[in-house]
Design a protein around this motif. Structure first.
Motif, mmCIF file in Angstrom:
data_model
loop_
_atom_site.group_PDB
_atom_site.id
_atom_site.type_symbol
_atom_site.label_atom_id
_atom_site.label_comp_id
_atom_site.label_asym_id
_atom_site.label_seq_id
_atom_site.Cartn_x
_atom_site.Cartn_y
_atom_site.Cartn_z
ATOM 1 N N GLY A 34 53.548 43.207 42.405
ATOM 2 C CA GLY A 34 52.475 44.191 42.499
ATOM 3 C C GLY A 34 52.754 45.261 43.539
ATOM 4 N N ILE A 35 53.310 44.864 44.694
ATOM 5 C CA ILE A 35 53.619 45.821 45.749
ATOM 6 C C ILE A 35 54.706 46.798 45.295
ATOM 7 C CG2 ILE A 35 54.569 46.079 48.066
ATOM 8 C CD1 ILE A 35 51.713 45.077 48.055
ATOM 9 N N LEU A 36 55.690 46.296 44.570
ATOM 10 C CA LEU A 36 56.734 47.181 44.035
ATOM 11 C C LEU A 36 56.134 48.209 43.072
ATOM 12 C CD1 LEU A 36 59.679 44.673 43.404
ATOM 13 C CD2 LEU A 36 59.509 46.422 45.195
ATOM 14 N N VAL A 37 55.191 47.746 42.221
ATOM 15 C CA VAL A 37 54.490 48.661 41.315
ATOM 16 C C VAL A 37 53.715 49.701 42.120
ATOM 17 C CG1 VAL A 37 52.622 48.826 39.616
ATOM 18 C CG2 VAL A 37 54.354 47.037 39.395
ATOM 19 N N LYS A 38 53.070 49.248 43.193
ATOM 20 C CA LYS A 38 52.304 50.153 44.044
ATOM 21 C C LYS A 38 53.190 51.229 44.657
ATOM 22 C CE LYS A 38 49.638 52.025 47.084
ATOM 23 N NZ LYS A 38 48.787 53.145 46.665
ATOM 24 N N LEU A 39 54.319 50.831 45.217
ATOM 25 C CA LEU A 39 55.210 51.795 45.862
ATOM 26 C C LEU A 39 55.773 52.796 44.855
ATOM 27 C CD1 LEU A 39 57.131 49.413 48.297
ATOM 28 C CD2 LEU A 39 55.622 51.298 48.950
ATOM 29 N N ALA A 40 56.257 52.265 43.731
ATOM 30 C CA ALA A 40 56.819 53.151 42.713
ATOM 31 C C ALA A 40 55.761 54.101 42.176
ATOM 32 C CB ALA A 40 57.413 52.317 41.574
ATOM 33 N N GLY A 41 54.565 53.568 41.906
ATOM 34 C CA GLY A 41 53.482 54.401 41.391
ATOM 35 C C GLY A 41 53.057 55.479 42.369
ATOM 36 N N SER A 42 53.008 55.144 43.671
ATOM 37 C CA SER A 42 52.601 56.131 44.678
ATOM 38 C C SER A 42 53.569 57.297 44.723
ATOM 39 C CB SER A 42 52.507 55.462 46.058
ATOM 40 O OG SER A 42 51.465 54.516 46.096
ATOM 41 N N PHE A 43 54.864 57.004 44.749
ATOM 42 C CA PHE A 43 55.852 58.079 44.808
ATOM 43 C C PHE A 43 55.858 58.900 43.521
ATOM 44 C CE2 PHE A 43 57.492 55.523 48.286
ATOM 45 C CZ PHE A 43 57.937 56.491 49.169
ATOM 46 N N LEU A 44 55.671 58.228 42.376
ATOM 47 C CA LEU A 44 55.738 58.928 41.088
ATOM 48 C C LEU A 44 54.457 59.713 40.805
ATOM 49 C CD1 LEU A 44 57.301 59.419 38.440
ATOM 50 C CD2 LEU A 44 56.230 57.331 37.537
ATOM 51 N N PHE A 45 53.317 59.040 40.860
ATOM 52 C CA PHE A 45 52.057 59.667 40.452
ATOM 53 C C PHE A 45 51.557 60.718 41.438
ATOM 54 C CE2 PHE A 45 51.221 55.356 38.279
ATOM 55 C CZ PHE A 45 51.952 55.759 37.161
ATOM 56 N N SER A 46 51.939 60.591 42.720
ATOM 57 C CA SER A 46 51.481 61.578 43.704
ATOM 58 C C SER A 46 52.047 62.968 43.405
ATOM 59 C CB SER A 46 51.876 61.147 45.121
ATOM 60 O OG SER A 46 53.289 61.090 45.254
ATOM 61 N N ARG A 47 53.168 63.023 42.711
ATOM 62 C CA ARG A 47 53.756 64.329 42.367
ATOM 63 C C ARG A 47 52.871 65.100 41.398
ATOM 64 N NH1 ARG A 47 60.118 62.737 41.176
ATOM 65 N NH2 ARG A 47 60.580 61.824 43.234
ATOM 66 N N TRP A 48 52.179 64.360 40.523
ATOM 67 C CA TRP A 48 51.359 65.013 39.485
ATOM 68 C C TRP A 48 49.873 65.047 39.839
ATOM 69 C CZ3 TRP A 48 54.168 61.015 36.063
ATOM 70 C CH2 TRP A 48 55.466 61.453 35.806
ATOM 71 N N PHE A 49 49.399 63.976 40.459
ATOM 72 C CA PHE A 49 47.946 63.847 40.659
ATOM 73 C C PHE A 49 47.527 63.827 42.121
ATOM 74 C CE2 PHE A 49 49.142 61.415 36.785
ATOM 75 C CZ PHE A 49 48.588 62.267 35.842
ATOM 76 N N GLY A 50 48.462 64.005 43.035
ATOM 77 C CA GLY A 50 48.114 64.022 44.445
ATOM 78 C C GLY A 50 47.569 62.690 44.917
ATOM 79 N N ILE A 51 46.517 62.751 45.723
ATOM 80 C CA ILE A 51 45.953 61.517 46.284
ATOM 81 C C ILE A 51 45.378 60.610 45.192
ATOM 82 C CG2 ILE A 51 43.623 62.448 46.698
ATOM 83 C CD1 ILE A 51 43.683 60.851 49.362
ATOM 84 N N TYR A 52 44.949 61.194 44.068
ATOM 85 C CA TYR A 52 44.430 60.373 42.971
ATOM 86 C C TYR A 52 45.537 59.530 42.338
ATOM 87 C CZ TYR A 52 40.241 63.200 43.405
ATOM 88 O OH TYR A 52 39.114 63.817 43.895
ATOM 89 N N GLY A 53 46.755 60.033 42.354
ATOM 90 C CA GLY A 53 47.878 59.237 41.872
ATOM 91 C C GLY A 53 48.158 58.055 42.777
ATOM 92 N N ILE A 54 48.015 58.264 44.095
ATOM 93 C CA ILE A 54 48.211 57.167 45.056
ATOM 94 C C ILE A 54 47.135 56.111 44.864
ATOM 95 C CG2 ILE A 54 48.252 56.592 47.510
ATOM 96 C CD1 ILE A 54 49.370 59.406 48.029
ATOM 97 N N ILE A 55 45.882 56.542 44.678
ATOM 98 C CA ILE A 55 44.781 55.603 44.468
ATOM 99 C C ILE A 55 44.937 54.868 43.140
ATOM 100 C CG2 ILE A 55 42.281 55.423 44.123
ATOM 101 C CD1 ILE A 55 41.990 57.820 46.021
ATOM 102 N N GLY A 56 45.352 55.584 42.103
ATOM 103 C CA GLY A 56 45.557 54.948 40.801
ATOM 104 C C GLY A 56 46.633 53.884 40.839
ATOM 105 N N SER A 57 47.677 54.096 41.630
ATOM 106 C CA SER A 57 48.733 53.097 41.745
ATOM 107 C C SER A 57 48.234 51.841 42.456
ATOM 108 C CB SER A 57 49.942 53.677 42.485
ATOM 109 O OG SER A 57 49.636 53.963 43.832
ATOM 110 N N THR A 58 47.234 51.990 43.310
ATOM 111 C CA THR A 58 46.623 50.828 43.960
ATOM 112 C C THR A 58 45.915 49.955 42.929
ATOM 113 O OG1 THR A 58 46.330 51.972 46.072
ATOM 114 C CG2 THR A 58 44.899 50.093 45.643
ATOM 115 N N ALA A 59 45.115 50.574 42.065
ATOM 116 C CA ALA A 59 44.427 49.818 41.011
ATOM 117 C C ALA A 59 45.433 49.150 40.082
ATOM 118 C CB ALA A 59 43.507 50.746 40.216
ATOM 119 N N LEU A 60 46.520 49.844 39.779
ATOM 120 C CA LEU A 60 47.553 49.282 38.908
ATOM 121 C C LEU A 60 48.209 48.069 39.559
ATOM 122 C CD1 LEU A 60 49.144 49.562 36.268
ATOM 123 C CD2 LEU A 60 50.722 51.104 37.475
#
Length: 541
Positions: free
Chosen positions: A399-425
């Motif tokens: 789960g933590i690996l998913v969180k880290l990867a999601g934060s770096f990836l989604f923040s490029r497109w969605f900003g802070i909402y991408g970081i928050i979304g990766s937390t839920a994921l």
């Protein structure tokens, strides 16, 4: 009192204490948010997040391990061994408390510089002395939970929060009046945690002395029992606790990742000043509101470990299956309406509690993700109670690996909402893996064919709540804003809960047979509603 009533009673005690603690914590952040500027909010948020992540690491998961080991030994009528394990854990906590306080104090400027909020150095150093006592407090709470005494830990939580909140606000205000800047004010507020630790330790010491007086005869008997080797005790503790700590610190680690990465990831996209402002909103507002829904889950998870462990030790598979089903059902049915109410009323909550309406979307999205945090925490605790901490640890890593990867990836497109979304994921992935493992160990069904009724109740209550919140915003044109937001929050919260409960009954998600097994207090609440259930639904039970 039946085992089920004892379990639910323990959960309710911890839930009540945790709710009071969270409300006090939120009450602290409201005046501080008004006193601080963006730098102050960011510095205070980072200090708290670092501290909350290090606290479970400082105790190495021993409170949960101790709760498990103590409950097992009392279930097998070996109290003398439980006492020896407890004393060994206290020695460890005293040593590690000193080490972690020194490490945090020294490392503070390096972390603050990396996170691009160097102003947080003083606040982190001010909170470091709290680690001197909190490892010992955590060990004492774990022991009392293993003895199924939830009141001691609950009361200490409340006293801790009262001391922490009152002194934090007072110190920040005094420093403001004396002309100090927000860097020093954040440090003063952070120092409130040190005074909170002193209050919590005093409460736990009182309960320890009270318990010792009631067990003096048992202590005389224990002196004649064989002594366990100290190294053997530590080997058993750490064999269990290392996987436990890695799975139990999921939420603090995720919060630490967020507060550490928000500014570095968003700096090049929106600028340093705006990234710092969003970090302040995330820490001061969103995390405070999003911390409310998991309160019952935290209490449920804490009280669940000794219950599951004792059933495992007795090899009582039927009781184990009932407790797993009950725990998952309670966590989902009770956590969901709170999440929905806070999400649909996020704009009104923001306007009521804080200085402006900025960040309402951040509050709503972070709070929505706590649905998966609730299920993750509950399933984690069930696996820990079953002795599957190592497997749980691997799932947390995933789960933590998913969180880290999601934060770096989604923040490029969605900003802070991408970081928050990766937390839920992250929470969703861990929950799915946990449930898959649990199904292979013990057969259970959370709600069976009743998921359809639950979904309808959820969507209907959310839709009605959202409509009422939108209508409530019109009140700001007729009365002061805060009064309008207060009325809207009360109406939306009440409507969501009432509609949700009524639909659960009408659609057959609750059954009379199931309610008959609940504690009497819950029966008194739910039985009048059961009259609303159609006859055809009752006949199909």
């Amino acid at each position: 009192m039946s085992k089920k009533e004892s379990f639910v009673k323990g959960t309710l005690i911890l839930a009540a204490a945790a709710l009071v603690a969270r409300v006090l914590g939120l009450a602290q952040r409201i005046p501080l948010e008004h006193l601080f500027d963006d730098i102050g909010n960011a510095a205070f948020s980072q200090a708290n997040t670092v501290y909350l992540m290090l606290l479970p690491l400082a105790t190495a998961g021993i409170p949960s391990t101790l709760s498990k080991m103590v409950s097992e030994r009392y279930a097998l009528n070996r109290p003398h061994e439980a006492q020896q394990v407890y004393r060994a854990a206290l020695i460890f906590s005293a040593v590690v408390g000193v080490l972690m306080s020194v490490i945090l104090y020294i490392a503070a400027p390096y972390y603050a510089e990396y996170a691009k909020v160097p102003e947080s150095t003083l606040a982190i150093r001010a909170i470091a002395p709290a680690l001197l006592l909190f490892p010992t407090i955590a060990i004492m709470r774990g022991y009392f939970q293993g003895r199924n005494n939830m009141a001691a830990g609950g009361i200490s939580q409340i006293i801790e929060q009262i001391a922490r909140v009152s002194t934090a606000i007072l110190l920040a205000y005094i420093l403001l009046r004396q002309g100090y800047d927000n860097t020093w004010m954040a440090a003063g507020a952070s120092f409130g945690s040190v005074l909170g630790s002193i209050g919590a330790f005093a409460v736990m010491l009182y309960f320890t002395l009270k318990l010792r007086r009631s067990e003096e005869r048992q202590a005389l008997y224990d002196r004649n029992q064989a002594k366990l080797p100290l190294l053997g005790i530590y080997k058993d503790i750490f064999t269990l606790s290392i996987p436990i700590v890695l799975s139990s610190v999921t939420v603090p680690v995720v919060n630490f990742i967020d507060t550490s990465l928000i500014v570095p990831l968003l700096d090049g996209r929106i600028g340093l000043a705006e990234a710092t402002r969003q970090l302040g909103i995330f820490g001061a507002r969103a995390q405070s509101v999003a911390g409310i829904p998991p309160v019952l889950s935290i209490a449920l998870s804490t009280s669940l470990i000794p219950i599951i462990s004792a059933a495992f030790a007795r090899k009582d598979e039927q009781h184990l299956q009932r407790q797993v089903t009950l725990a998952l059902r309670i966590s989902i049915l009770t956590g969901t309406p709170i999440v929905i109410a806070l999400v649909v009323a996020s704009n009104s909550i923001n306007g009521l509690l804080f200085s402006d309406l900025d960040g309402s979307g951040i509050i709503a999205m972070l709070t929505l993700g706590t649905i998966f945090q609730i299920t993750m925490m509950t399933t984690n605790s069930i696996l820990l109670g079953m002795g599957k901490s190592r497997i749980s640890m691997y799932y947390v890593f995933a789960g933590i690996l998913v969180k880290l990867a999601g934060s770096f990836l989604f923040s490029r497109w969605f900003g802070i909402y991408g970081i928050i979304g990766s937390t839920a994921l992250c929470f969703l992935v861990i929950t799915g893996l946990n449930l898959r493992m649990l199904k292979s160990i013990v057969p259970f069904s959370i709600m069976g064919k009743r998921w359809g009724g639950f979904t309808v109740a959820l969507l209907a209550s959310a839709g009605i709540g959202f409509g009422l919140n939108e209508a409530g915003t019109l009140l700001t044109h007729m009365m002061p804003d805060r009064l309008a937001f207060l009325i809207t929050c009360l109406v939306v919260g009440g409507a969501v809960v009432v509609v949700y409960l009524v639909l659960l009954v009408v659609l057959g998600v609750f059954s009379r047979q199931e309610i008959a097994g609940y504690p009497r207090a819950l029966q008194k609440l739910l039985n009048p509603l059961m009259r609303l259930q159609p006859a055809r639904v009752r006949a199909s039970e």
